[in-house]
Design a protein around this motif. Structure first.
Motif, PDB file in Angstrom:
ATOM      1  N   HIS A   1       0.826  -1.216   0.000  1.00 16.45           N
ATOM      2  CA  HIS A   1       0.000   0.000   0.000  1.00 16.45           C
ATOM      3  C   HIS A   1       0.859   1.264   0.000  1.00 16.45           C
ATOM      4  O   HIS A   1       0.589   2.214  -0.758  1.00 16.45           O
ATOM      5  N   GLN A   2       1.905   1.293   0.804  1.00 16.65           N
ATOM      6  CA  GLN A   2       2.784   2.465   0.853  1.00 16.65           C
ATOM      7  C   GLN A   2       3.527   2.667  -0.472  1.00 16.65           C
ATOM      8  O   GLN A   2       3.724   3.803  -0.920  1.00 16.65           O
ATOM      9  N   VAL A   3       3.925   1.564  -1.101  1.00 21.70           N
ATOM     10  CA  VAL A   3       4.576   1.663  -2.412  1.00 21.70           C
ATOM     11  C   VAL A   3       3.612   2.250  -3.434  1.00 21.70           C
ATOM     12  O   VAL A   3       3.985   3.121  -4.240  1.00 21.70           O
ATOM     13  N   ILE A   4       2.378   1.796  -3.421  1.00 20.85           N
ATOM     14  CA  ILE A   4       1.370   2.310  -4.353  1.00 20.85           C
ATOM     15  C   ILE A   4       1.150   3.801  -4.134  1.00 20.85           C
ATOM     16  O   ILE A   4       1.069   4.586  -5.091  1.00 20.85           O
ATOM     17  N   GLN A   5       1.069   4.219  -2.880  1.00 20.90           N
ATOM     18  CA  GLN A   5       0.889   5.635  -2.592  1.00 20.90           C
ATOM     19  C   GLN A   5       2.060   6.469  -3.080  1.00 20.90           C
ATOM     20  O   GLN A   5       1.887   7.589  -3.585  1.00 20.90           O
TER      21      GLN A   5
END
Length: 368
Positions: A139-143
């Protein structure tokens, strides 16, 4: 029952000429102007914790003066890494085994990462590396990709659309990430189902031993909860009965990765967890997957695209707008590093083009 429509790729993709062209050749050609860069993305292990870990990721962009609007985030399974998605061909020196090249040729960017605890990413205490940790890190990578803070997209508004592509445990991670954070536009789930072969857990568990004891990881500081496969077990664990180039299998052994006991132990709970995926989904399995082609009343869930769709679509949650399925005849658990890999690569790119699109603007969604 699932909302929306459920279709097989055979029904949906008739007449798509690019798919036919890719299937006709042994492998897609390397995209002209391919540019790849390696990055270390700061991440936290859980909400509220500091971003004191990092994820290694390789961002690749197709030809063009600006990045495309859509990036595919590629998430590998246990004991693999980012190389799984751009695997060298040690015999023919083609791009036969490169999902990345197929995506670039279709006009998409790719970000192949090493999951937290794997490869060149941070290796925290193994007990902290769980399916929930993996999903939160993804999720953090996507953000970061959407915000334009990954090097290579700096100065731009970032990627407008994100497709999450998983294999095996990477698909399980994608289940959680897509359900919990609702920040992707599409999901491709390969090498996984909720109906596993009865012997599957033991088939994976028995070849494992502590990575610290394996010659490939000696002196790298892995605690005893980090595991890997014993030398010489990868064909029976991941490939059988599918054919594989012996040189590929040897390179697979030399580049193998790890998993943690905390990732593997709650296997049954991971499968039982309710999902809530709210974007288009593509399901892909090999018909001979010895791990996830579990039994049905008439055969297995991988006997046909229709069987896979019927078994899996209800498990994705009531809000998935449309789900499609495709099976690769004769393939075992591994799909990227077998001679027929270009067939599924082409299916994935056709589906992504049709449902998400590479260019800016709203995704086509579930429109036929």
């Amino acid at each position: 029952m699932m909302k929306g429509t459920g279709r097989t790729l055979a029904q949906a993709a008739r007449g798509f000429t690019a798919l036919g062209a890719l299937l006709a050749g042994s492998a897609p050609a390397l995209a002209a102007g391919r540019a790849c860069g390696d990055h270390h993305i700061p991440v936290a292990l859980a909400p509220g914790l500091p971003a004191d870990q990092h994820v290694f990721a390789r961002l690749c962009l197709p030809e063009g003066p600006t990045p495309p609007a859509t990036v595919q985030v590629l998430v590998h399974g246990i004991t693999y890494g980012h190389l799984h998605w751009d695997f060298p061909d040690p015999t023919g020196h083609t791009q036969r085994y490169s999902y990345v090249s197929a995506a670039l040729d279709a006009g998409f960017a790719t970000l192949a990462l090493d999951r937290i605890g794997s490869g060149k990413s941070s290796h925290p205490l193994g007990a902290l590396v769980t399916i929930e940790t993996n999903a939160y890190v993804v999720h953090q990578v996507i953000q970061a990709l959407r915000a334009g803070t990954v090097a290579g997209t700096s100065g731009s508004p970032g990627f407008e659309k994100v497709v999450l592509v998983g294999h095996s445990y990477g698909s399980m991670t994608s289940w959680y990430a897509a359900s919990d954070y609702q920040d992707v536009d599409g999901v491709i789930l390969s090498g996984v189902s909720h109906t596993f072969q009865t012997a599957a857990p033991l088939s994976v568990l028995l070849p494992l031993w502590p990575a610290a004891l394996d010659p490939a990881f000696l002196g790298q500081g892995h605690d005893l909860t980090y595991l890997t496969t014993r030398p010489g077990t990868r064909y029976t664990t991941f490939y059988a009965p599918s054919p594989v180039d012996p040189a590929v299998l040897a390179l697979d052994e030399r580049t193998k990765g790890t998993l943690t006991l905390a990732e593997f132990a709650p296997f049954a709970l991971v499968l039982a967890r309710p999902l809530d995926i709210r974007v288009p989904v593509l399901l892909v399995n090999g018909t001979q997957d010895a791990l996830f082609c579990g039994p049905t009343l008439t055969g297995t869930v991988c006997d046909s695209a229709q069987a896979l769709l019927a078994a899996e679509a209800p498990r994705l949650g009531p809000n998935a707008p449309c789900t499609e399925a495709w099976v690769l005849p004769g393939a075992g658990h591994m799909l990227n590093t077998i001679p027929d890999a270009p067939r599924w690569f082409a299916v994935a790119q056709e589906w992504t083009t049709r449902h998400i699109g590479a260019g800016p603007g709203p995704a086509p969604g579930c429109a036929p």
